[in-house]
Design an enzyme around this catalytic site. Structure first.
Site, PDB file in Angstrom:
ATOM      1  N   LYS A   4       0.853  -1.183   0.000  1.00  0.00           N
ATOM      2  CA  LYS A   4       0.000   0.000   0.000  1.00  0.00           C
ATOM      3  C   LYS A   4       0.890   1.235   0.000  1.00  0.00           C
ATOM      4  O   LYS A   4       1.731   1.409   0.888  1.00  0.00           O
ATOM      5  CB  LYS A   4      -0.891  -0.013   1.245  1.00  0.00           C
ATOM      6  CG  LYS A   4      -1.780   1.216   1.365  1.00  0.00           C
ATOM      7  CD  LYS A   4      -2.751   1.063   2.508  1.00  0.00           C
ATOM      8  CE  LYS A   4      -3.577   2.325   2.685  1.00  0.00           C
ATOM      9  NZ  LYS A   4      -4.507   2.210   3.801  1.00  0.00           N
ATOM     10  N   LYS A  28      -2.226  -1.459  -3.908  1.00  0.00           N
ATOM     11  CA  LYS A  28      -3.120  -0.317  -3.764  1.00  0.00           C
ATOM     12  C   LYS A  28      -2.318   0.967  -3.725  1.00  0.00           C
ATOM     13  O   LYS A  28      -1.350   1.014  -2.970  1.00  0.00           O
ATOM     14  CB  LYS A  28      -3.890  -0.473  -2.451  1.00  0.00           C
ATOM     15  CG  LYS A  28      -4.744   0.713  -2.088  1.00  0.00           C
ATOM     16  CD  LYS A  28      -5.335   0.537  -0.733  1.00  0.00           C
ATOM     17  CE  LYS A  28      -6.054   1.830  -0.375  1.00  0.00           C
ATOM     18  NZ  LYS A  28      -6.440   1.892   0.982  1.00  0.00           N
TER      19      LYS A  28
HETATM   20  C1  PBG Z   1      -7.452   3.026   5.661  1.00  0.00           C
HETATM   21  C2  PBG Z   1      -7.744   2.963   4.205  1.00  0.00           C
HETATM   22  C3  PBG Z   1      -7.603   3.950   3.223  1.00  0.00           C
HETATM   23  C4  PBG Z   1      -8.148   3.423   2.049  1.00  0.00           C
HETATM   24  C5  PBG Z   1      -8.569   2.137   2.339  1.00  0.00           C
HETATM   25  N1  PBG Z   1      -8.292   1.855   3.672  1.00  0.00           N
HETATM   26  C6  PBG Z   1      -7.124   5.338   3.295  1.00  0.00           C
HETATM   27  C7  PBG Z   1      -5.783   5.694   3.717  1.00  0.00           C
HETATM   28  O1  PBG Z   1      -4.875   4.879   3.897  1.00  0.00           O
HETATM   29  O2  PBG Z   1      -5.623   6.890   3.904  1.00  0.00           O
HETATM   30  C8  PBG Z   1      -8.265   4.140   0.745  1.00  0.00           C
HETATM   31  C9  PBG Z   1      -9.344   3.648  -0.155  1.00  0.00           C
HETATM   32  C10 PBG Z   1      -9.659   4.567  -1.266  1.00  0.00           C
HETATM   33  O3  PBG Z   1      -9.046   5.628  -1.468  1.00  0.00           O
HETATM   34  O4  PBG Z   1     -10.594   4.227  -2.010  1.00  0.00           O
HETATM   35  N2  PBG Z   1      -6.145   2.982   6.054  1.00  0.00           N
END
Ligand code: PBG
Length: 323
Positions: free
Chosen positions: A193, A246
């Site tokens: 991520k 992601k």
């Molecule tokens: C929580 C999380 C996030 C997303 C999914 N789980 C946001 C972040 O890390 O700030 C993003 C999902 C999206 O942008 O559609 N940690």
């Protein structure tokens, strides 16, 4: 002699028969933002077509989605109560556990219920872990995440999906799930991520933006492709059942590289900013939304993703965009 690749593009039927990529609704995962209350449906400005729903509305929505063939959900809780350690996250009668129970009761095993496990929507400072001297403390966060995962498992989740990016959380969570008597609950790790600007609309939706600083001390540096594969392989070693990349579109190389190195299923998260860019351009009439959504989802699939987490799913199926 001319190499005539066009021969096989001559008719629609021929092209269809030779398509290398086929999308099934079964590969799509629909995210949901769950809020307190009843009969609540609150639009998210930055994500046209997406809203936050109370548990009763969520059940209605999922019922309709199942008719379209959408059989997997990813749940995010937007709790009323936030504090320094995100204590609402692990309550057994918390928002997400209640949503899971309601969905399980309504749809039994017809629905795959995946829950996001992270503290950022539950902490008053908006970071994904607890703070010690202003720094996100890795090891102190692990038991809190595991307790959250166990609460979701107890409510009936099929899959828990940690998105916090703490080191060691997959192993910790796997052990906690076993110890609590949930050896069959699967773990989909948000294994690679990135610290990304593409999460902007989500943070509005989930009210989860960090109040100070940013997430670059735990989420990955977008410049790093090798480290991206390493991150996922570590989670595989720790016991993840499925991996994730992601965001998706700016990281297709990472999906492809990971595909070559793991035998586990890979999910691609087509995140909020990716969705909203397509929506905004479509609303202006600058692109043909159906074609663009198809290309996006085909691209993720072609790169090697087995599961596609996308906000486009429902509309794409309703309007027949994927046929
Ligand atoms: C929580 C999380 C996030 C997303 C999914 N789980 C946001 C972040 O890390 O700030 C993003 C999902 C999206 O942008 O559609 N940690």
């Amino acid at each position: 002699m001319i190499r005539r690749t066009r021969r096989l593009r001559r008719t629609e039927v021929l092209r269809d028969s030779l398509a290398e990529t086929r999308l099934s609704p079964k590969a799509l995962i629909q995210p949901h933002f769950v809020i307190e209350g009843t009969r609540q449906e609150v639009a998210i400005d930055a994500m046209p077509g997406v809203s936050r729903t109370s548990v009763d509305r969520l059940v209605e929505r999922v019922r309709a989605d199942l008719d379209l063939g959408l059989s997997s959900v990813l749940l995010f809780g937007l709790p009323k109560h936030k504090d320094a350690v995100g204590s609402a996250a692990s309550e057994s009668d918390g928002l997400v556990p209640r949503a899971v129970e309601a969905l399980r009761e309504a749809f039994a095993e017809k629905l795959t219920i995946i829950t996001d496990v992270c503290l950022c929507a539950y902490t008053d400072h908006g970071h994904c872990g607890v703070l010690h001297d202003g720094h996100v403390a890795n090891d102190a966060t692990l038991p809190l995440l595991s307790a959250m995962a166990v609460a979701h498992a107890r409510a009936g989740a099929d899959v828990v999906a940690p998105s916090d990016m703490m080191d060691g959380r997959v192993a910790h969570m796997r052990a906690a799930l076993e110890a609590a008597g949930f050896p069959e609950v699967a773990l989909l790790s948000y294994s690679t991520k990135f610290a990304s600007g593409f999460y902007g609309p989500f943070r509005e939706a989930a009210d989860s933006a960090p109040k100070s600083g940013d997430r670059r001390s735990y989420q990955m540096d977008p410049r790093n492709g090798r480290e991206a594969v390493l991150e996922s392989l570590i989670d595989e070693e720790e016991g993840a059942d499925m991996l994730m990349v992601k965001p998706a579109l700016a990281y297709l190389d990472v999906i492809a590289a990971l595909r070559a190195r793991t035998l586990l299923p890979i999910a691609a998260y087509n995140v909020s900013g990716e969705y909203s860019m397509v929506k905004a351009a479509a609303q202006k009439g600058w692109i043909d939304e159906a074609r663009v959504v198809r290309e996006v989802l085909w691209g993720l699939s072609r790169a090697g993703a087995d599961l596609l987490i996308t906000y486009h799913g429902r509309e794409a199926l309703q309007k027949g965009w994927l046929q």
